[in-house]
Design an enzyme around this catalytic site. Structure first.
Site, PDB file in Angstrom:
ATOM      1  N   SER A   1      -5.961  12.743 -18.806  1.00  0.00           N
ATOM      2  CA  SER A   1      -5.325  13.241 -17.573  1.00  0.00           C
ATOM      3  C   SER A   1      -5.817  14.655 -17.300  1.00  0.00           C
ATOM      4  CB  SER A   1      -3.799  13.245 -17.733  1.00  0.00           C
ATOM      5  OG  SER A   1      -3.229  14.189 -16.843  1.00  0.00           O
TER       6      SER A   1
ATOM      7  N   HIS B   1      -7.495   9.453 -16.041  1.00  0.00           N
ATOM      8  CA  HIS B   1      -6.182   9.295 -15.408  1.00  0.00           C
ATOM      9  C   HIS B   1      -6.014  10.382 -14.346  1.00  0.00           C
ATOM     10  CE1 HIS B   1      -1.857   8.105 -15.596  1.00  0.00           C
ATOM     11  NE2 HIS B   1      -1.631   9.396 -15.328  1.00  0.00           N
TER      12      HIS B   1
ATOM     13  N   ASP C   1      -3.705  12.111 -11.571  1.00  0.00           N
ATOM     14  CA  ASP C   1      -2.303  12.266 -11.167  1.00  0.00           C
ATOM     15  C   ASP C   1      -2.223  12.747  -9.728  1.00  0.00           C
ATOM     16  OD1 ASP C   1      -0.780  11.596 -13.549  1.00  0.00           O
ATOM     17  OD2 ASP C   1      -1.821  13.291 -14.465  1.00  0.00           O
TER      18      ASP C   1
ATOM     19  N   MET D   1       0.072  13.707  -6.607  1.00  0.00           N
ATOM     20  CA  MET D   1       1.456  14.127  -6.306  1.00  0.00           C
ATOM     21  C   MET D   1       1.547  14.612  -4.866  1.00  0.00           C
ATOM     22  SD  MET D   1       2.347  16.177  -9.775  1.00  0.00           S
ATOM     23  CE  MET D   1       1.850  15.529 -11.380  1.00  0.00           C
TER      24      MET D   1
ATOM     25  N   HIS E   1      -2.726   7.388 -10.636  1.00  0.00           N
ATOM     26  CA  HIS E   1      -1.273   7.349 -10.800  1.00  0.00           C
ATOM     27  C   HIS E   1      -0.638   8.005  -9.578  1.00  0.00           C
ATOM     28  CE1 HIS E   1       2.360   8.964 -13.363  1.00  0.00           C
ATOM     29  NE2 HIS E   1       2.743   8.147 -12.399  1.00  0.00           N
TER      30      HIS E   1
ATOM     31  N   MET F   1       2.124   9.400  -7.652  1.00  0.00           N
ATOM     32  CA  MET F   1       3.501   9.919  -7.668  1.00  0.00           C
ATOM     33  C   MET F   1       3.805  10.379  -6.253  1.00  0.00           C
ATOM     34  SD  MET F   1       3.212  11.862 -11.294  1.00  0.00           S
ATOM     35  CE  MET F   1       1.442  11.725 -11.292  1.00  0.00           C
TER      36      MET F   1
ATOM     37  N   MET G   1       6.684   6.199 -18.346  1.00  0.00           N
ATOM     38  CA  MET G   1       6.695   7.665 -18.350  1.00  0.00           C
ATOM     39  C   MET G   1       7.548   8.161 -19.528  1.00  0.00           C
ATOM     40  SD  MET G   1       4.775   8.550 -15.871  1.00  0.00           S
ATOM     41  CE  MET G   1       4.955  10.305 -16.161  1.00  0.00           C
TER      42      MET G   1
ATOM     43  N   ASP H   1       2.773   7.844 -20.820  1.00  0.00           N
ATOM     44  CA  ASP H   1       2.282   9.039 -20.118  1.00  0.00           C
ATOM     45  C   ASP H   1       3.260  10.201 -20.267  1.00  0.00           C
ATOM     46  OD1 ASP H   1       1.073  10.825 -18.391  1.00  0.00           O
ATOM     47  OD2 ASP H   1       1.339   9.608 -16.587  1.00  0.00           O
TER      48      ASP H   1
HETATM   49  C1  DX5 Z   1       3.000  13.955 -15.423  1.00  0.00           C
HETATM   50  C2  DX5 Z   1       1.701  13.191 -15.368  1.00  0.00           C
HETATM   51  C3  DX5 Z   1       0.997  13.052 -16.687  1.00  0.00           C
HETATM   52  C4  DX5 Z   1       0.801  14.323 -17.446  1.00  0.00           C
HETATM   53  C5  DX5 Z   1       0.247  14.106 -18.823  1.00  0.00           C
HETATM   54  O1  DX5 Z   1       3.622  13.901 -14.193  1.00  0.00           O
HETATM   55  O2  DX5 Z   1       1.898  11.907 -14.861  1.00  0.00           O
HETATM   56  O3  DX5 Z   1      -0.206  12.311 -16.534  1.00  0.00           O
HETATM   57  O4  DX5 Z   1      -0.007  15.221 -16.752  1.00  0.00           O
HETATM   58  O5  DX5 Z   1      -0.031  15.356 -19.333  1.00  0.00           O
HETATM   59  P1  DX5 Z   1       0.503  15.903 -20.742  1.00  0.00           P
HETATM   60  O6  DX5 Z   1      -0.351  15.222 -21.761  1.00  0.00           O
HETATM   61  O7  DX5 Z   1       0.245  17.365 -20.612  1.00  0.00           O
HETATM   62  O8  DX5 Z   1       1.954  15.574 -20.866  1.00  0.00           O
HETATM   63 ZN    ZN Z   2       0.169  10.430 -14.973  1.00  0.00          ZN
END
Ligand code: DX5
Ligand code: ZN
Length: 214
Positions: free
Chosen positions: A7, A32, A34, A36, A65, A67, A136, A174
């Site tokens: 990630s 991965h 993320d 948002m 992913h 969000m 999660m 995750d």
């Molecule tokens: C959180 C994300 C994760 C996160 C994982 O909202 O979905 O992918 O960044 O990162 P670490 O390993 O720092 O928890």
């Molecule tokens: Zn994630």
């Protein structure tokens, strides 16, 4: 053998191409991403244009992913940007059949995501429609948070359910993954570990990958 999905949330955003290359060379098998929207979660990250720009930098499959409050609006732009798997939250789309089918029609893999407070039973009716479940183990929004142990039970239940029903979906976790929590997740039956902070803040990323798998 479990797989590692790197990630990039806590990587150096000024040098994403280089950071991705490092993760790939260190042995991560997936990237991965993320996404948002500042609404479903209190943070903003990448749009499809950035994902498209990252595509030539690596051969790793992209798992995206989402969000976001409206994954219906955003799945196609992220498929067109080069995603190989789209993950969206059951909390955002409580009746996900239509979107699951639409994403599959787009020619990519699809998965559902479960936030820490959401019971695992909400996913059970959809397990035969998906390629992956993302559990999660932190509340989504930020990297670098502490692993919430309630995720372990969910992983075990999903693993038992797929054996019972002869299904083949993969189980991914995750948030807050480090060597200690990795061992607990592997014991519970996980297939893929999403790892951000532990990889990208490590002094030696290759060594970090090794320690997550041993
Ligand atoms: C959180 C994300 C994760 C996160 C994982 O909202 O979905 O992918 O960044 O990162 P670490 O390993 O720092 O928890
Ligand atoms: Zn994630």
């Amino acid at each position: 053998m479990v797989k590692i999905a790197a990630s990039i949330l806590n990587a150096d955003f000024g040098n994403l191409g280089r950071e991705i290359k490092l993760a790939e060379e260190a042995g991560a098998q997936l990237l991965h991403l993320d996404i948002m929207d500042g609404h479903f979660v209190p943070n903003l990250t990448l749009g499809p244009q950035v994902v498209k720009s990252l595509r030539p930098h690596t051969r790793l499959p992209f798992e995206t992913h989402l969000m976001v409050t409206d994954p219906e609006k955003f799945s196609t732009p992220f498929i067109n940007a080069g995603s190989n798997l789209i993950l969206f939250h059951i909390e955002a789309v409580p009746r996900p059949e239509k979107l699951l089918k639409e994403i599959k029609t787009g020619g990519v893999r699809v998965g559902l995501v479960l936030n820490p407070p959401t019971p695992v039973k909400t996913l059970l009716p959809y397990l035969d429609l998906i390629d992956q479940v993302l559990v999660m183990s932190v509340n989504p929004g930020f990297g670098g948070q502490k692993f919430i142990p309630g995720a372990l039970d969910k992983i075990s239940v999903l693993d038992a359910e797929r054996r019972k029903r002869g299904l083949r979906f993969e189980i991914e976790v995750d948030g807050g993954v480090n060597p200690k929590t990795s061992a607990l997740c592997r014991k519970a039956g996980v297939d893929i570990l999403v790892v951000g902070t532990y990889l990208f803040q490590a002094k030696n990323i290759k060594e970090a990958v090794r320690s997550l798998l041993s």
